[in-house]
Design an enzyme around this catalytic site. Structure first.
Site, PDB file in Angstrom:
ATOM      1  N   TRP B 321     -96.020  63.233  80.230  1.00 20.69           N
ATOM      2  CA  TRP B 321     -95.009  62.648  81.128  1.00 20.69           C
ATOM      3  C   TRP B 321     -93.673  62.528  80.398  1.00 20.69           C
ATOM      4  O   TRP B 321     -92.611  62.732  80.982  1.00 20.69           O
ATOM      5  CB  TRP B 321     -95.466  61.251  81.586  1.00 20.69           C
ATOM      6  CG  TRP B 321     -94.471  60.558  82.467  1.00 20.69           C
ATOM      7  CD1 TRP B 321     -94.397  60.616  83.828  1.00 20.69           C
ATOM      8  CD2 TRP B 321     -93.392  59.695  82.053  1.00 20.69           C
ATOM      9  NE1 TRP B 321     -93.351  59.856  84.287  1.00 20.69           N
ATOM     10  CE2 TRP B 321     -92.714  59.274  83.212  1.00 20.69           C
ATOM     11  CE3 TRP B 321     -92.934  59.241  80.819  1.00 20.69           C
ATOM     12  CZ2 TRP B 321     -91.614  58.428  83.180  1.00 20.69           C
ATOM     13  CZ3 TRP B 321     -91.831  58.400  80.784  1.00 20.69           C
ATOM     14  CH2 TRP B 321     -91.177  58.001  81.957  1.00 20.69           C
ATOM     15  N   HIS B 322     -93.751  62.202  79.105  1.00 18.99           N
ATOM     16  CA  HIS B 322     -92.512  62.007  78.358  1.00 18.99           C
ATOM     17  C   HIS B 322     -91.753  63.305  78.130  1.00 18.99           C
ATOM     18  O   HIS B 322     -90.538  63.280  77.959  1.00 18.99           O
ATOM     19  CB  HIS B 322     -92.806  61.330  77.011  1.00 18.99           C
ATOM     20  CG  HIS B 322     -93.052  59.865  77.154  1.00 18.99           C
ATOM     21  ND1 HIS B 322     -94.278  59.343  77.487  1.00 18.99           N
ATOM     22  CD2 HIS B 322     -92.220  58.803  77.035  1.00 18.99           C
ATOM     23  CE1 HIS B 322     -94.194  58.030  77.559  1.00 18.99           C
ATOM     24  NE2 HIS B 322     -92.959  57.669  77.298  1.00 18.99           N
ATOM     25  N   GLY B 323     -92.441  64.413  78.085  1.00 17.92           N
ATOM     26  CA  GLY B 323     -91.706  65.654  77.901  1.00 17.92           C
ATOM     27  C   GLY B 323     -92.623  66.843  77.801  1.00 17.92           C
ATOM     28  O   GLY B 323     -93.793  66.723  77.425  1.00 17.92           O
TER      29      GLY B 323
END
Lengths: 337, 462
Positions: B321-323
């Site tokens: 989700w963060h990257g």
């Protein structure tokens, strides 16, 4: 009641400022005198607010004076160096037109006169401009005098000309250049400089502490720096682009098109700072260069007086005088009866 | 629009005053228009992606509510697919293609799919997750479908939390748009104080520490171990001040108008375990994953190995989700492993307890270690940093662009922050004179010692 009035007044001011600063069109209507006022101590002071370098910059070096108009209409297509000049710098020019690289100028050519174009570029932007910018779009010749016009920021989209999402630079420009704001900004800048030895990243102080430079021109890794290693292939590529511009405007009807590069401040003021790449000389001496040039490099190198502002990227009055006198004596005089 | 900009200050003043001056029934319109302007200040065309998400989920909510049986599930799945597709296209497409290309080249095959040259829309993961939370809650019957298109749009677009959360739940936020809030000076003071201190955390602490972090992580090969360790510790505080600073400004600016957004950070660096840290760090995201993914996978009500797997999987997805980078996946996986080891230790050695200070230090060290993967530009850089960290010499010079004063000041700021968080989590604002003094003092300090380069917040990229 009074509270409400103040509340609505605050809303009106905030909204007006947001609308004004998010519109390049409205911003372009701000008087030039005010913009000059914000640059009154130089662009590099404007970035750093270091009070040691708060030295007024002379904006109009040449006062209004009688001209001796000759047979030449002079067109100067240039960058921020050329902005500082005006028609009185070129006393032999019958007409003088300055066209900024960001603008598009629709003009007629008076065939009864000699139409001379000088394409001026600061050395720091030279590589970038000739690599990425199509100078052939800046001047368009029209037959109808009513069609003469200037389109500012012509490369921007229609939306871009009317809406700029990030307004902070404009807000800063409008709100915070009065003496009180500058005092506060100077105070902050001086604390950071004296205590943390930290100044705005985009500016460097010269070794003798006398001048401010832009970081991009000092850093040898940066494309804008005259201390960057530049290959012969790059020189040839730039020469080709200069030639393309030269041929285009010659074909458009200009009697002559000159190439002019203004040297970076650092390699004139402090040449020991790095190894100069001799960009200007190498271009001027390139055997493939078609365009005649105005040699500011040799001219400036020979001068014994300071030619650049202390707290500004650009030339000072002496630098302007030296260059414009050369234009007058070697270019305009040549075509003046 | 960045919170740390002049533009936002003017926008905030105008919107807040107008909000209280306008009749209640049209306030949603003001907030929606303001939120559109706020978002379009980044890049106007991004708004089209939001419009797509809003339209899809608005109708999905209504259809889900009216449907029964399989159809109900079908509408939810359609809505989730639409949301995830937007994320996949803008955030994960190039990551997938790069990996596909690498895999196919192993078999000497070429990849027919192109790399897209599109700019990632700011805050996409945040508002997409918030939109998904709505349809899931409607499906679960915890939330009625919102019939008012404007108010639903505002739920997704509410400007304080639009680009970096807190990721709200419909049950908390939607009813507030129908509540008439009045000017309450006590609440306004507390909101403004939160905004001011959030700004201080961002521009004075986070953006100053970022100078060392960016220098070190930008040129890993030429840094020594000591510099990289200092930069990594600084990054832990930078990330915290950057993101919690953003959350404070978001919560504070909403609070001024009367809205109560969920808490996003609660002194995470005083956590005694990684499990506790995740209850205090980015609370709105970790609770999102817990509510909508972990519980859906069976949560704690499954056999132990399956529970460990669920936990690991959730953190793997959280990393992603963060990257769209393997480094984030590793970062997530590392936290999954930390949690599993922590739970296993509690089960096997329930009486083994370190002193509280040591527990805090160990938790902080583990978290900071994981951040190497979070911050490093490439996996190779991360490995290089770890190698240099384990071979560091304390006699090596600290290769940072700070002079001694600035280094001392940075350390002082970190200590000050920790003391403040420990003893004055919320700055008291009941005494009006003291409020004015502190508010102005914090703003002056933020201006004088702030680094203003219009730095984006780290979490905008997510």
């Amino acid at each position: 009641m009074l509270k409400s009035l103040f509340a609505y007044l605050a809303v009106a001011i905030c909204l007006a400022l947001l609308v004004l600063t998010s519109s390049p069109y409205l911003m372009s209507k701000i008087p030039k005198s005010y913009i000059d006022y914000t640059f009154r101590y130089g662009d590099l002071y404007k970035f750093t607010n270091l009070s040691d370098y708060k030295i007024p910059v002379v904006k109009n070096c040449v006062s209004q004076r009688a001209k001796k108009p000759g047979n030449v209409n002079l067109f100067l297509l240039g960058d921020s160096n050329a902005i500082l000049l005006n028609e009185y710098n070129f006393e032999l020019a019958n007409e003088y037109h300055y066209i900024n690289f960001q603008d598009q100028f629709y003009t007629t050519l008076d065939k009864t006169k000699k139409n001379i174009l000088i394409v001026e570029t600061g050395e720091r932007k030279l590589h970038l401009y000739y690599a990425n910018v199509d100078y052939t779009e800046n001047i368009k010749i029209v037959q109808d005098k009513n069609a003469v016009q200037t389109i500012t920021n012509f490369k921007r989209t229609r939306l871009g000309r009317h809406f700029q999402p990030n307004t902070d630079d404009n807000l800063n420009q409008i709100l915070f250049y009065d003496p009180v704001s500058l005092f506060v900004k100077d105070f902050k800048a001086n604390i950071n400089h004296k205590v943390f030895n930290r100044i705005e990243d985009s500016v460097k102080i010269s070794s003798d502490k006398k001048y401010l430079y832009t970081t991009e021109t000092v850093d040898p890794k940066n494309l804008h720096s005259a201390f960057r290693v530049i290959t012969d292939e790059e020189i040839n590529a730039i020469t080709e682009n200069i030639n393309a511009v030269y041929c285009h405007y010659k074909n458009l009807g200009f009697d002559e098109v000159y190439f002019a590069a203004i040297p970076n401040k650092e390699n004139m003021v402090e040449p020991t700072m790095g190894t100069y790449n001799h960009l200007i000389e190498r271009l001027q001496n390139n055997k493939n260069l078609l365009s005649p040039y105005i040699d500011a490099y040799t001219l400036f190198k020979q001068s014994s007086v300071p030619l650049y502002e202390i707290s500004d990227t650009h030339w000072n009055c002496e630098g302007q005088r030296l260059w414009t006198e050369t234009v007058n004596s070697t270019v305009l005089a040549k075509y003046t009866k | 629009m960045l919170f740390n900009s002049l533009q936002f200050i003017l926008f905030f003043i105008a919107i807040t005053i107008l909000y209280f001056k306008l009749p209640h029934k049209v306030r949603w319109g003001l907030l929606l228009a303001g939120s559109c302007y706020f978002y379009m200040a980044f890049k106007p065309s991004y708004i089209l992606i939001l419009v797509f998400t809003i339209v899809v989920d608005y109708f999905a909510g209504i259809y889900i509510e009216n449907a029964v049986g399989v159809k109900r599930k079908l509408f939810l799945v359609c809505s989730l697919i639409a949301n995830i597709s937007v994320l996949a296209l803008f955030k994960y497409w190039n990551f997938l293609i790069e990996n596909l290309t690498a895999s196919l080249s192993f078999f000497s095959l070429s990849n027919p799919f192109p790399i897209l040259t599109i700019v990632f829309p700011i805050g996409l993961s945040f508002h997409t997750f918030q939109a998904m939370s709505y349809t899931i809650e409607v499906y679960r019957g915890h939330q009625k479908a919102e019939k008012h298109f404007g108010i639903y749009s505002l739920y997704v677009m509410f400007y304080p939390q639009l680009v970096a959360g807190p990721i709200e739940r419909p049950q908390n936020l939607l009813p507030q748009f129908r509540t008439e809030f009045y000017w309450d000076f006590e609440r306004v003071k507390s909101g403004l104080m939160l905004v001011a201190f959030g700004m201080f955390k961002k521009v004075v602490i986070a953006d100053r520490l970022a100078i060392v972090v960016n220098d070190a992580y930008g040129d890993v090969n030429n840094q020594n171990g000591l510099t990289l360790v200092v930069a990594t510790i600084f990054f832990a505080f930078q990330a915290y001040c950057d993101f919690s600073g953003y959350s404070d400004i978001a919560i504070g600016s909403a609070r001024v108008m009367g809205f109560k957004l969920m808490e996003n950070f609660r002194t995470p660096f005083f956590s005694r375990s990684i499990a506790e840290l995740w209850k205090r760090w980015h609370i709105s995201l970790s609770s999102w994953f817990k509510d909508y993914l972990y519980i859906s996978l069976g949560g704690n009500r499954v056999a132990l190995p399956r529970m460990y797997f669920n936990l690991f999987f959730v953190f793997l997805i959280s990393g992603l989700w963060h990257g769209a980078k393997w480094n984030f996946v590793i970062w997530g996986a590392l936290h999954g492993v930390y949690l599993i080891i922590g739970m296993a230790k509690d089960k096997l050695l329930p009486n083994m307890k370190l002193p509280a200070v040591l527990q805090i230090l160990v938790t902080f060290s583990l978290f900071t270690f994981s951040l190497i993967f979070f911050r490093a530009n490439t996996f190779t850089d991360a490995v290089s940093i770890i190698k240099k960290t384990f071979t560091l010499s304390l006699h090596a010079p600290l290769l940072v662009s700070f002079n001694a004063n600035e280094m001392f000041f940075s350390v002082f700021l970190i200590i000050f922050l920790m003391v403040k968080e420990r003893f004055f989590f919320a700055i008291p604002t009941q005494n009006t004179t003291r409020f004015y003094f502190l508010f102005v003092f914090i703003l002056i300090c933020s201006y004088l010692f702030g680094i203003f380069k219009l730095n984006q917040f780290i979490y905008f990229q997510f």
